[in-house]
Structures are given as C-alpha cells and as structure tokens.
Scaffold this motif. Structure first.
Motif, PDB file in Angstrom:
ATOM      1  N   TRP A   1      -3.015   0.659  -3.125  1.00 48.67           N
ATOM      2  CA  TRP A   1      -2.481   2.009  -3.275  1.00 48.67           C
ATOM      3  C   TRP A   1      -3.608   3.014  -3.508  1.00 48.67           C
ATOM      4  O   TRP A   1      -4.536   2.761  -4.264  1.00 48.67           O
ATOM      5  CB  TRP A   1      -1.496   2.059  -4.443  1.00 48.67           C
ATOM      6  CG  TRP A   1      -0.138   1.559  -4.076  1.00 48.67           C
ATOM      7  CD1 TRP A   1       0.237   0.264  -3.873  1.00 48.67           C
ATOM      8  CD2 TRP A   1       1.014   2.361  -3.825  1.00 48.67           C
ATOM      9  NE1 TRP A   1       1.555   0.196  -3.520  1.00 48.67           N
ATOM     10  CE2 TRP A   1       2.060   1.466  -3.488  1.00 48.67           C
ATOM     11  CE3 TRP A   1       1.275   3.727  -3.864  1.00 48.67           C
ATOM     12  CZ2 TRP A   1       3.348   1.906  -3.184  1.00 48.67           C
ATOM     13  CZ3 TRP A   1       2.549   4.166  -3.568  1.00 48.67           C
ATOM     14  CH2 TRP A   1       3.575   3.276  -3.229  1.00 48.67           C
ATOM     15  N   LYS A   2      -3.492   4.155  -2.845  1.00 50.96           N
ATOM     16  CA  LYS A   2      -4.433   5.258  -3.041  1.00 50.96           C
ATOM     17  C   LYS A   2      -3.844   6.173  -4.098  1.00 50.96           C
ATOM     18  O   LYS A   2      -2.797   6.797  -3.899  1.00 50.96           O
ATOM     19  CB  LYS A   2      -4.607   6.024  -1.727  1.00 50.96           C
ATOM     20  CG  LYS A   2      -5.430   7.295  -1.832  1.00 50.96           C
ATOM     21  CD  LYS A   2      -6.902   7.008  -1.977  1.00 50.96           C
ATOM     22  CE  LYS A   2      -7.721   8.291  -1.857  1.00 50.96           C
ATOM     23  NZ  LYS A   2      -9.166   8.039  -2.007  1.00 50.96           N
ATOM     24  N   ALA A   3      -4.497   6.258  -5.264  1.00 50.16           N
ATOM     25  CA  ALA A   3      -3.998   7.061  -6.379  1.00 50.16           C
ATOM     26  C   ALA A   3      -4.861   8.294  -6.572  1.00 50.16           C
ATOM     27  O   ALA A   3      -6.092   8.209  -6.611  1.00 50.16           O
ATOM     28  CB  ALA A   3      -3.981   6.232  -7.658  1.00 50.16           C
ATOM     29  N   VAL A   4      -4.207   9.446  -6.697  1.00 51.09           N
ATOM     30  CA  VAL A   4      -4.880  10.734  -6.906  1.00 51.09           C
ATOM     31  C   VAL A   4      -4.309  11.373  -8.167  1.00 51.09           C
ATOM     32  O   VAL A   4      -3.097  11.317  -8.404  1.00 51.09           O
ATOM     33  CB  VAL A   4      -4.672  11.677  -5.701  1.00 51.09           C
ATOM     34  CG1 VAL A   4      -5.338  13.033  -5.953  1.00 51.09           C
ATOM     35  CG2 VAL A   4      -5.209  11.044  -4.424  1.00 51.09           C
TER      36      VAL A   4
ATOM     37  N   ARG B   1       0.573   5.885  -1.110  1.00 48.29           N
ATOM     38  CA  ARG B   1      -0.171   6.968  -1.742  1.00 48.29           C
ATOM     39  C   ARG B   1       0.650   7.543  -2.894  1.00 48.29           C
ATOM     40  O   ARG B   1       1.836   7.839  -2.728  1.00 48.29           O
ATOM     41  CB  ARG B   1      -0.498   8.075  -0.730  1.00 48.29           C
ATOM     42  CG  ARG B   1      -1.602   7.690   0.263  1.00 48.29           C
ATOM     43  CD  ARG B   1      -1.844   8.780   1.286  1.00 48.29           C
ATOM     44  NE  ARG B   1      -2.125  10.078   0.668  1.00 48.29           N
ATOM     45  CZ  ARG B   1      -3.333  10.458   0.247  1.00 48.29           C
ATOM     46  NH1 ARG B   1      -4.371   9.650   0.372  1.00 48.29           N
ATOM     47  NH2 ARG B   1      -3.509  11.662  -0.272  1.00 48.29           N
TER      48      ARG B   1
ATOM     49  N   GLU C   1      -5.153   1.478  -9.929  1.00 43.74           N
ATOM     50  CA  GLU C   1      -6.307   0.924  -9.218  1.00 43.74           C
ATOM     51  C   GLU C   1      -6.523  -0.543  -9.575  1.00 43.74           C
ATOM     52  O   GLU C   1      -6.918  -1.347  -8.722  1.00 43.74           O
ATOM     53  CB  GLU C   1      -7.560   1.747  -9.522  1.00 43.74           C
ATOM     54  CG  GLU C   1      -7.523   3.147  -8.929  1.00 43.74           C
ATOM     55  CD  GLU C   1      -8.857   3.869  -9.055  1.00 43.74           C
ATOM     56  OE1 GLU C   1      -9.743   3.366  -9.783  1.00 43.74           O
ATOM     57  OE2 GLU C   1      -9.015   4.935  -8.420  1.00 43.74           O
TER      58      GLU C   1
ATOM     59  N   ASN D   1       0.840  -1.201   0.000  1.00 41.86           N
ATOM     60  CA  ASN D   1       0.000   0.000   0.000  1.00 41.86           C
ATOM     61  C   ASN D   1       0.871   1.246   0.000  1.00 41.86           C
ATOM     62  O   ASN D   1       2.082   1.189   0.241  1.00 41.86           O
ATOM     63  CB  ASN D   1      -0.958   0.018   1.205  1.00 41.86           C
ATOM     64  CG  ASN D   1      -0.229  -0.225   2.519  1.00 41.86           C
ATOM     65  OD1 ASN D   1       0.639   0.545   2.916  1.00 41.86           O
ATOM     66  ND2 ASN D   1      -0.564  -1.330   3.178  1.00 41.86           N
TER      67      ASN D   1
ATOM     68  N   SER E   1       2.169  13.921   2.341  1.00 43.63           N
ATOM     69  CA  SER E   1       1.076  12.951   2.321  1.00 43.63           C
ATOM     70  C   SER E   1       1.208  11.900   1.222  1.00 43.63           C
ATOM     71  O   SER E   1       0.378  11.002   1.127  1.00 43.63           O
ATOM     72  CB  SER E   1      -0.258  13.672   2.164  1.00 43.63           C
ATOM     73  OG  SER E   1      -0.288  14.438   0.968  1.00 43.63           O
ATOM     74  N   PHE E   2       2.267  11.987   0.377  1.00 45.80           N
ATOM     75  CA  PHE E   2       2.418  11.041  -0.723  1.00 45.80           C
ATOM     76  C   PHE E   2       3.781  10.357  -0.670  1.00 45.80           C
ATOM     77  O   PHE E   2       4.793  10.976  -0.338  1.00 45.80           O
ATOM     78  CB  PHE E   2       2.260  11.740  -2.071  1.00 45.80           C
ATOM     79  CG  PHE E   2       0.849  12.222  -2.333  1.00 45.80           C
ATOM     80  CD1 PHE E   2      -0.124  11.348  -2.799  1.00 45.80           C
ATOM     81  CD2 PHE E   2       0.503  13.542  -2.085  1.00 45.80           C
ATOM     82  CE1 PHE E   2      -1.420  11.780  -3.022  1.00 45.80           C
ATOM     83  CE2 PHE E   2      -0.783  13.984  -2.310  1.00 45.80           C
ATOM     84  CZ  PHE E   2      -1.756  13.099  -2.777  1.00 45.80           C
TER      85      PHE E   2
ATOM     86  N   ASN F   1     -11.001  10.036  -7.943  1.00 51.06           N
ATOM     87  CA  ASN F   1      -9.930  10.797  -7.297  1.00 51.06           C
ATOM     88  C   ASN F   1      -9.098  11.580  -8.305  1.00 51.06           C
ATOM     89  O   ASN F   1      -7.875  11.693  -8.172  1.00 51.06           O
ATOM     90  CB  ASN F   1      -9.025   9.856  -6.497  1.00 51.06           C
ATOM     91  CG  ASN F   1      -9.737   9.253  -5.302  1.00 51.06           C
ATOM     92  OD1 ASN F   1     -10.454   9.949  -4.591  1.00 51.06           O
ATOM     93  ND2 ASN F   1      -9.565   7.961  -5.097  1.00 51.06           N
TER      94      ASN F   1
END
Length: 311
Positions: free
Chosen positions: A122-125, A100, A116, A98, A160-161, A145
C-alpha cells in the motif's frame, strides 16, 4: 458574563450578541438548547438537525495543537496505546495486496508507519497542518510521504486514493463541509473515507457522571469545549457525509486506545476494553441500531464499484 454560573442549564440564556458561535455548523440554523456548560462555554444542540456543537469560536485551521520545538511527545500515548486500534484497521480494511491511502491530520505519523510496516504493497500518504509534527514524522519515523499544510491547498490528483482516513480530526474543524467535499474528489469511485470521532451521546453521559460524582471543576475538560468544536452522533455524522456527496454511511467498531485519560493504568485499560466488548455485543443483538461505544467509526463510501472491505 452572559450567564450566572449558579443557574441550572435550563435557566441559562445565551446572549446572541456575545463572542460565541450562534448558529449550527451543520445546517446553519440558530435555534438551540444548551446540553452542557464547560468552563463557561455552552455546548448546545441544534433544534433543527440535532447536531451538537461548542459555541467557542475556534479558528478554522488551528495549527498550535502539537506545540513548539521543545514539546516532548508522550510516545506511550501516540505510539504504544494506538497499536491495537491501527492493527484492527489494517485487518478489517487493508486485506487487498495494494492500494493508495491518505491520512489527513496524520500527526506524528504512527498510523502511516503502521501501514508501511504491515502492508508494504500500500502507498500511504499523510497530510498534517503542524510543521513540527511533520518534522517528527520525517526525522523520527523516517517517513518520506508526509507533508505539512492544509490538505485542501494540496495538488493531490483527483480520484487517486482508495481510502482516506480522519483519526480524531473532524471534531476539531469548525466548518468541515469543504474538507469532506474536497476529500470526496480525491477518492476513486467506490472508495471510502474512514472517520473516527467521539460518540457524543456516550461522552455526554460520562461528563455528566463526572460532575454528579465529583462536582464541577472549573479546570476540567469534560468535553473539550475549546478543542472539540463539533460533537457527532451517528445521525449527524451520516447527515454531514451525505451532504458532502457520499452515497452510503455505515459504522463499525475497532478496539479502543489502550490509555484512559492519558493514564496507562492496567485496570483502566481493562475496564475500557470491557466496555468495548459489551458495546460490540449490544451492537450485534440490536442489529446495529444501538451504538453505545465511546467512539464512532464511520465508513462513508463514494458512488461507483465498491472497494472491497473485509467483513
């Protein structure tokens, strides 16, 4: 006009009073020499730091790249042709369960979609200046996102990344220092920014070969002088990153995009991949001193405990 098109590059003199960029984007020095002329736009190299840039005056936040509502996007290029290079990125950098990741200039969102699908932990923005491209990403790629606007004006929290990516973005931005400094603030200690951009020395050779073999075409876009405002080498991209606070810059290689000049010719793609494998071999035997790949893939780290990257 400020030069005679019949003259050689060494004979052309740039008028400092013209409507062209007169100083280096990287160091501010105004000493330069011309290395290529595209559609009457000089592309020049700084005498001080060696950075190469187009003298075309492009606005800082150009938002017309993706066109209007009637634009038909070539998904063979934006989706199919990029799948291998995105897979290579996932395999090389996203082996942790995991994390970001922020994709700046995410376009239609296919890289975010790949993350995704391949790495659900993983949180992808994504951030993209074009509202039209973001609309496609949300409606067609079903991404929630992805946001439109200039990322420096976002309210993203500091540190934060783990990873920030810039796929074919940095060459379009006239003054990239403020962007990279802002992105540095968004990275966690030990995180890194990944930058993909054309490898200018090799692109220049390719452009000169085209002119030599086919003659100069006034409608051709050899080096994209109105679009690629900054042209990077390993040396100058490293200088830019370190000037913006990054502590370490290394270069890697990923498989190429499976298109040649917008044409999915199988022979062209095979030739492109052969160049890639030769480049990897030369890079290896030279102990990473010679990078003859057509594309630069830079990894610029933020100080702190290093985010683990698979070798």
């Amino acid at each position: 006009m400020i030069w005679d098109n019949r003259k050689s590059l060494s004979e052309i003199v740039i008028n400092p009073g013209s409507r062209l960029r007169s100083n280096c984007y990287l160091c501010g020095n105004d000493g330069k020499k011309m290395v290529f002329l595209e559609n009457l736009i000089p592309i020049v190299e700084c005498h001080n730091c060696g950075h190469v840039y187009s003298t075309y005056l492009q606005k800082e936040h150009y938002d017309e790249y993706w066109g209007g509502d009637s634009k038909e996007y070539d998904l063979r290029w934006w989706d199919n042709a990029h799948r291998e290079i995105y897979q290579d990125f996932c395999d090389q950098f996203l082996h942790s369960p995991n994390g970001r990741i922020l994709d700046v200039g995410c376009g239609l969102g296919f890289f975010i979609r790949k993350i995704e699908q391949e790495r659900p932990g993983w949180k992808a923005v994504g951030y993209e200046i074009s509202e039209e491209a973001v609309r496609f990403a949300r409606e067609k790629n079903h991404l929630t996102n992805v946001f439109s606007g200039v990322v420096q004006e976002s309210d993203l929290p500091e540190e934060s990344f783990d990873i920030i990516t810039l796929w074919d973005v940095i060459e379009h931005i006239p003054n990239p220092q403020s962007l990279l400094e802002y992105l540095h603030s968004l990275l966690k200690p030990g995180g890194f920014i990944f930058i993909e951009t054309p490898n200018f020395p090799l692109q220049l050779i390719k452009a000169r070969l085209k002119v030599f073999l086919l003659g100069r075409n006034p409608k051709a876009h050899y080096l994209e002088a109105k679009d690629h405002i900054n042209n990077y080498k390993e040396k100058t991209l490293t200088l830019l990153a370190k000037n913006c606070g990054f502590s370490d810059v290394t270069f890697t290689m990923l498989r190429p995009i499976s298109f040649v000049s917008g044409n999915p010719s199988q022979l062209g793609v095979i030739a492109k991949k052969c160049i890639y494998y030769v480049s990897r071999f030369v890079h290896f035997i030279s102990f990473k001193k010679w990078n003859i790949n057509l594309t630069l893939f830079a990894v610029a780290s933020k100080g702190g405990t290093r985010f683990e990257v698979k070798k």
